[in-house]
Design a protein around this motif. Structure first.
Motif, PDB file in Angstrom:
ATOM      1  N   ARG A 158     102.407 -39.869  36.709  1.00 20.64           N
ATOM      2  CA  ARG A 158     103.692 -40.179  37.368  1.00 20.64           C
ATOM      3  C   ARG A 158     103.263 -40.209  39.071  1.00 20.64           C
ATOM      4  N   LYS A 159     102.537 -39.340  39.656  1.00 20.05           N
ATOM      5  CA  LYS A 159     102.068 -39.428  40.938  1.00 20.05           C
ATOM      6  C   LYS A 159     101.587 -41.022  41.190  1.00 20.05           C
ATOM      7  N   CYS A 160     101.037 -41.676  40.189  1.00 18.94           N
ATOM      8  CA  CYS A 160     100.286 -42.973  40.473  1.00 18.94           C
ATOM      9  C   CYS A 160     101.170 -44.123  40.292  1.00 18.94           C
ATOM     10  N   GLY A 161     102.324 -43.708  40.022  1.00 17.47           N
ATOM     11  CA  GLY A 161     103.721 -44.536  39.815  1.00 17.47           C
ATOM     12  C   GLY A 161     103.930 -45.284  38.403  1.00 17.47           C
ATOM     13  N   PHE A 162     103.527 -44.429  37.224  1.00 13.93           N
ATOM     14  CA  PHE A 162     103.899 -44.751  35.914  1.00 13.93           C
ATOM     15  C   PHE A 162     104.960 -44.122  35.760  1.00 13.93           C
TER      16      PHE A 162
ATOM     17  N   VAL B  58      86.919 -43.628  29.950  1.00 13.68           N
ATOM     18  CA  VAL B  58      86.417 -44.019  31.252  1.00 13.68           C
ATOM     19  C   VAL B  58      86.764 -42.944  32.339  1.00 13.68           C
ATOM     20  N   LEU B  59      87.761 -42.408  32.139  1.00  6.14           N
ATOM     21  CA  LEU B  59      88.691 -41.669  33.463  1.00  6.14           C
ATOM     22  C   LEU B  59      87.586 -40.703  33.811  1.00  6.14           C
ATOM     23  N   TYR B  60      87.034 -39.922  32.883  1.00  7.81           N
ATOM     24  CA  TYR B  60      86.201 -38.542  33.167  1.00  7.81           C
ATOM     25  C   TYR B  60      84.780 -38.942  33.942  1.00  7.81           C
ATOM     26  N   HIS B  61      84.703 -40.445  33.840  1.00  6.85           N
ATOM     27  CA  HIS B  61      83.425 -40.764  34.591  1.00  6.85           C
ATOM     28  C   HIS B  61      83.831 -41.181  35.963  1.00  6.85           C
ATOM     29  N   ARG B  62      84.885 -41.271  36.381  1.00 10.79           N
ATOM     30  CA  ARG B  62      85.439 -41.561  37.706  1.00 10.79           C
ATOM     31  C   ARG B  62      85.422 -40.534  38.680  1.00 10.79           C
ATOM     32  N   ARG B  63      84.822 -40.897  39.897  1.00 15.44           N
ATOM     33  CA  ARG B  63      84.882 -39.675  40.651  1.00 15.44           C
ATOM     34  C   ARG B  63      86.100 -39.552  41.592  1.00 15.44           C
ATOM     35  N   SER B  64      86.905 -40.620  41.417  1.00 15.80           N
ATOM     36  CA  SER B  64      88.308 -40.291  41.818  1.00 15.80           C
ATOM     37  C   SER B  64      89.253 -40.830  40.893  1.00 15.80           C
ATOM     38  N   PRO B  65      89.578 -40.087  40.103  1.00 16.91           N
ATOM     39  CA  PRO B  65      90.709 -40.365  39.003  1.00 16.91           C
ATOM     40  C   PRO B  65      91.771 -41.069  39.276  1.00 16.91           C
ATOM     41  N   MET B  66      92.487 -40.422  40.713  1.00 12.77           N
ATOM     42  CA  MET B  66      93.675 -41.202  41.092  1.00 12.77           C
ATOM     43  C   MET B  66      93.429 -42.695  41.540  1.00 12.77           C
ATOM     44  N   ASP B  67      92.240 -42.862  42.042  1.00 15.94           N
ATOM     45  CA  ASP B  67      92.091 -44.282  42.415  1.00 15.94           C
ATOM     46  C   ASP B  67      91.952 -45.084  40.940  1.00 15.94           C
ATOM     47  N   HIS B  68      91.401 -44.738  40.047  1.00 16.95           N
ATOM     48  CA  HIS B  68      91.196 -45.312  38.798  1.00 16.95           C
ATOM     49  C   HIS B  68      92.697 -45.464  38.264  1.00 16.95           C
ATOM     50  N   LEU B  69      93.555 -44.554  38.283  1.00 16.84           N
ATOM     51  CA  LEU B  69      94.759 -44.758  37.537  1.00 16.84           C
ATOM     52  C   LEU B  69      95.631 -45.995  38.555  1.00 16.84           C
ATOM     53  N   ARG B  70      95.400 -45.688  39.780  1.00 18.54           N
ATOM     54  CA  ARG B  70      96.048 -46.749  40.788  1.00 18.54           C
ATOM     55  C   ARG B  70      95.466 -48.126  40.185  1.00 18.54           C
ATOM     56  N   ASP B  71      94.236 -48.332  40.241  1.00 15.95           N
ATOM     57  CA  ASP B  71      93.530 -49.492  39.713  1.00 15.95           C
ATOM     58  C   ASP B  71      94.054 -49.921  38.386  1.00 15.95           C
ATOM     59  N   LEU B  72      94.448 -49.260  37.420  1.00 18.73           N
ATOM     60  CA  LEU B  72      94.927 -49.551  36.268  1.00 18.73           C
ATOM     61  C   LEU B  72      96.340 -49.879  36.357  1.00 18.73           C
TER      62      LEU B  72
END
Length: 325
Positions: free
Chosen positions: A265-269, A200-214
């Motif tokens: 890590r930047k997204c809090g994991f 999924v991640l490579y289909h997202r225009r904003s990967p950081m937003d996707h990681l934060r949503d996850l």
């Protein structure tokens, strides 16, 4: 056949998800709107026409299989195969229903075999699978002991395929697929023990937003399982294809593993780590009688199969795991 009554009843007993019920039925109605999916009435008719066959056994662990050919008449098997083929293309699998083998484009069982050794034990866990396609890994997670599995995918065709399968794998089982993208989930659910995001991640225009949503879907201590396209390289390296990648229009970011770990890590994991790295082969992704469109062999440079047709590095996929503190 597409009926979420049992899911809605089940969510009443999960405090972290109970509030979602105020929005969920409307979200489902919008996700399955005939105005959005013109073929949806035909897919519903196909589901209704599938023969009623009771499986003598169901396997959801090492393979996904319902019954065998002796459970059905020749006419029923013919109707079953014809109905399932009306839901072409079948991308994720494989599946075996009463000896009818659905040979899907992807050998998703190979991906599961790479992921499974690195999972926190799934027994009694609440699992979310984001962008799950027709739900192959949802069933594998349930077979591994999860107490409830919810898949989300905005494709109504995937939902139709899922319900064709669930008719035989068990309508009563707490495995469900919602016609939704992650962007419509309530923010900061903090409900799931394990969340999958695979392909999924490579289909997202904003990967950081996707990681934060996850991250927002997971309870403290929950595990993220992330599978995505990557490139070889050092920290900071990332391919951003200007045009297509392997003939796909919607590939936005292919980072190196070190870069992706840094993003997590930047997204809090906590403790993000790459646990598997593999080059996709034409044995794992290929054209079949159940998926007759172009597949990986058509996406690679015939003179240099280590590159895509556009000259990018050929698909390489990594599995990463991380925890929510």
């Amino acid at each position: 056949m597409i009926d979420y009554t049992r899911l809605y009843q089940g969510l009443q007993h999960i405090p972290a998800l109970r509030a979602w019920l105020s929005q969920l039925p409307q979200q489902v109605a919008e996700g399955l709107s005939p105005k959005r999916w013109g073929d949806l009435p035909d897919w519903r008719s196909t589901l209704e026409a599938l023969p009623d066959i009771a499986p003598s056994s169901i396997q959801l662990n090492h393979r996904i299989c319902a019954g065998n050919a002796a459970d059905a008449s020749a006419e029923q098997l013919q109707l079953l195969e014809a109905g399932l083929k009306k839901l072409h293309p079948w991308r994720k699998g494989p599946w075996d229903l009463f000896g009818v083998s659905i040979d899907t484009e992807w050998r998703s069982d190979w991906k599961w075999d790479r992921v499974q050794p690195h999972l926190a034990p799934l027994k009694n866990r609440l699992v979310l699978d984001v962008g799950c396609g027709n739900g192959y890994h949802c069933w594998r997670a349930y077979g591994a002991g999860a107490r409830r599995v919810i898949g989300i995918d905005p494709s109504a065709k995937s939902v139709a395929q899922f319900y064709a399968l669930k008719k035989y794998l068990g309508n009563e089982k707490p495995v469900d697929l919602l016609p939704l993208g992650i962007e419509v989930l309530p923010e900061n659910l903090h409900a799931f023990d394990t969340t999958f995001s695979m392909g999924v991640l490579y289909h997202r225009r904003s990967p950081m937003d996707h990681l934060r949503d996850l991250r927002g879907t997971l309870r403290p201590g929950g595990q993220l399982v992330l599978e995505t396209l990557v490139i070889d390289g050092k920290l900071g390296d990332c391919l951003v294809p200007e045009g297509r990648y392997a003939k796909m229009r919607n590939v936005w970011f292919c980072p190196s593993c070190a870069t992706l770990e840094s993003w997590l890590r930047k997204c809090g994991f906590d403790n993000p780590r790459t646990v598997d790295l593999s080059t996709t082969t034409t044995e794992e992704q290929r054209r079949t009688d159940w998926m007759r469109f172009e597949s990986l062999a058509d996406f690679l440079d015939p003179q240099s199969p280590g590159k895509t047709i556009e000259g990018h590095p050929a698909p390489k996929r990594a599995v990463l795991v991380a925890k929510v503190p």
